[in-house]
Motif scaffolding. Structure first.
Motif, PDB file in Angstrom:
ATOM      1  N   GLY A 175      48.780  39.334  38.429  1.00 43.50           N
ATOM      2  CA  GLY A 175      48.984  40.700  38.978  1.00 43.50           C
ATOM      3  C   GLY A 175      48.806  41.910  38.095  1.00 43.50           C
ATOM      4  O   GLY A 175      48.557  42.948  38.198  1.00 43.50           O
ATOM      5  N   ILE A 176      49.602  41.592  36.802  1.00 40.26           N
ATOM      6  CA  ILE A 176      49.519  42.431  35.536  1.00 40.26           C
ATOM      7  C   ILE A 176      48.170  42.818  34.810  1.00 40.26           C
ATOM      8  O   ILE A 176      47.881  43.805  34.677  1.00 40.26           O
ATOM      9  CB  ILE A 176      50.336  42.047  34.458  1.00 40.26           C
ATOM     10  N   ALA A 177      47.401  41.619  34.916  1.00 35.62           N
ATOM     11  CA  ALA A 177      46.073  41.935  34.496  1.00 35.62           C
ATOM     12  C   ALA A 177      44.961  42.777  35.501  1.00 35.62           C
ATOM     13  O   ALA A 177      44.392  43.777  34.840  1.00 35.62           O
ATOM     14  CB  ALA A 177      45.270  40.523  34.348  1.00 35.62           C
ATOM     15  N   LYS A 178      45.497  42.790  36.712  1.00 28.84           N
ATOM     16  CA  LYS A 178      44.701  43.332  37.604  1.00 28.84           C
ATOM     17  C   LYS A 178      45.241  44.857  37.858  1.00 28.84           C
ATOM     18  O   LYS A 178      44.606  45.928  37.833  1.00 28.84           O
ATOM     19  CB  LYS A 178      44.739  42.832  39.144  1.00 28.84           C
ATOM     20  N   LEU A 179      46.404  45.107  37.330  1.00 26.97           N
ATOM     21  CA  LEU A 179      47.311  46.371  37.316  1.00 26.97           C
ATOM     22  C   LEU A 179      46.627  47.394  36.238  1.00 26.97           C
ATOM     23  O   LEU A 179      46.700  48.416  36.199  1.00 26.97           O
ATOM     24  CB  LEU A 179      48.473  46.016  37.039  1.00 26.97           C
ATOM     25  N   LEU A 180      46.466  46.575  34.967  1.00 20.11           N
ATOM     26  CA  LEU A 180      46.092  47.068  33.683  1.00 20.11           C
ATOM     27  C   LEU A 180      44.316  47.459  33.640  1.00 20.11           C
ATOM     28  O   LEU A 180      44.143  48.161  32.998  1.00 20.11           O
ATOM     29  CB  LEU A 180      46.505  46.236  32.710  1.00 20.11           C
TER      30      LEU A 180
END
Length: 199
Positions: free
Chosen positions: A63-68
């Motif tokens: 999730g964080i990788a996609k968000l960033l």
């Protein structure tokens, strides 16, 4: 000259077991909470919690990788869909309004499930949410005979892939919850009235 006595070896080796006993058994007795952890041995509890945290970290990082990544979108994954649900996923990818909703729910769904599993917060709800996401991933690009996909795969699969395996692992965590033993779910139980039944 006084010689300081060494602690028994058994005490040093059983620190984890003793800590679990204090946190769980005595805490439950003080708050009139059923000791559900008695269903698990120390080894079983440790394995379940480690599995929960590992899957949680996988979801959270995804999730964080996609968000960033400001350029990330699920469009290419949806357009690569095959099988009977392909028209539905293609429609999502070709509709900008729906695609933005799909991207939003994907990013924050992965993040929320990951945080819930790691922290042991609403653990069973997080497990269900994770299973639903993985089910969607699976039926979007199922590893069936004759299906090839544009997006690179991490390995060779036939019917069973990592999404299916992780989905069933979350099913195990749903059936054998640990958040009320080691997790924030435990504190929610503490806040309940003594006469109120726990799930």
């Amino acid at each position: 000259m006084l010689v300081k006595a060494e602690k028994p070896v058994t005490q040093r080796r059983n620190i984890f077991s003793y800590t679990v006993h204090l946190l769980v058994n005595e805490g439950c007795a003080m708050k009139n909470i059923p000791a559900v952890q008695q269903k698990y041995s120390t080894v079983q509890l440790s394995a379940l919690v480690i599995l929960r945290v590992l899957i949680g970290w996988h979801f959270l990082y995804e999730g964080i990788a996609k968000l960033l990544n400001s350029d990330w979108t699920a469009a290419s994954f949806l357009l690569d869909s095959k099988w009977i649900f392909a028209p539905v996923f293609h429609f999502m990818a070709n509709n900008s309004a729906i695609l933005s909703i799909v991207d939003f729910m994907n990013i924050w769904g992965l993040t929320a499930v990951g945080l819930g599993l790691i922290a042991g917060c609403f653990t069973q709800a997080a497990a269900i949410g994770g299973m639903l996401l993985l089910l969607l991933y699976y039926i979007c690009t199922p590893p069936f005979i004759g299906y090839t996909y544009t997006l690179p795969s991490e390995g060779s699969y036939l019917i069973v892939n990592k999404n299916l395996i992780e989905m069933f692992a979350l099913g195990v965590l749903f059936l054998f919850p640990t958040g009320s033993i080691i997790g924030l779910d435990r504190f929610f139980q503490f806040m309940k009235k003594p006469g109120e039944k726990t799930a």
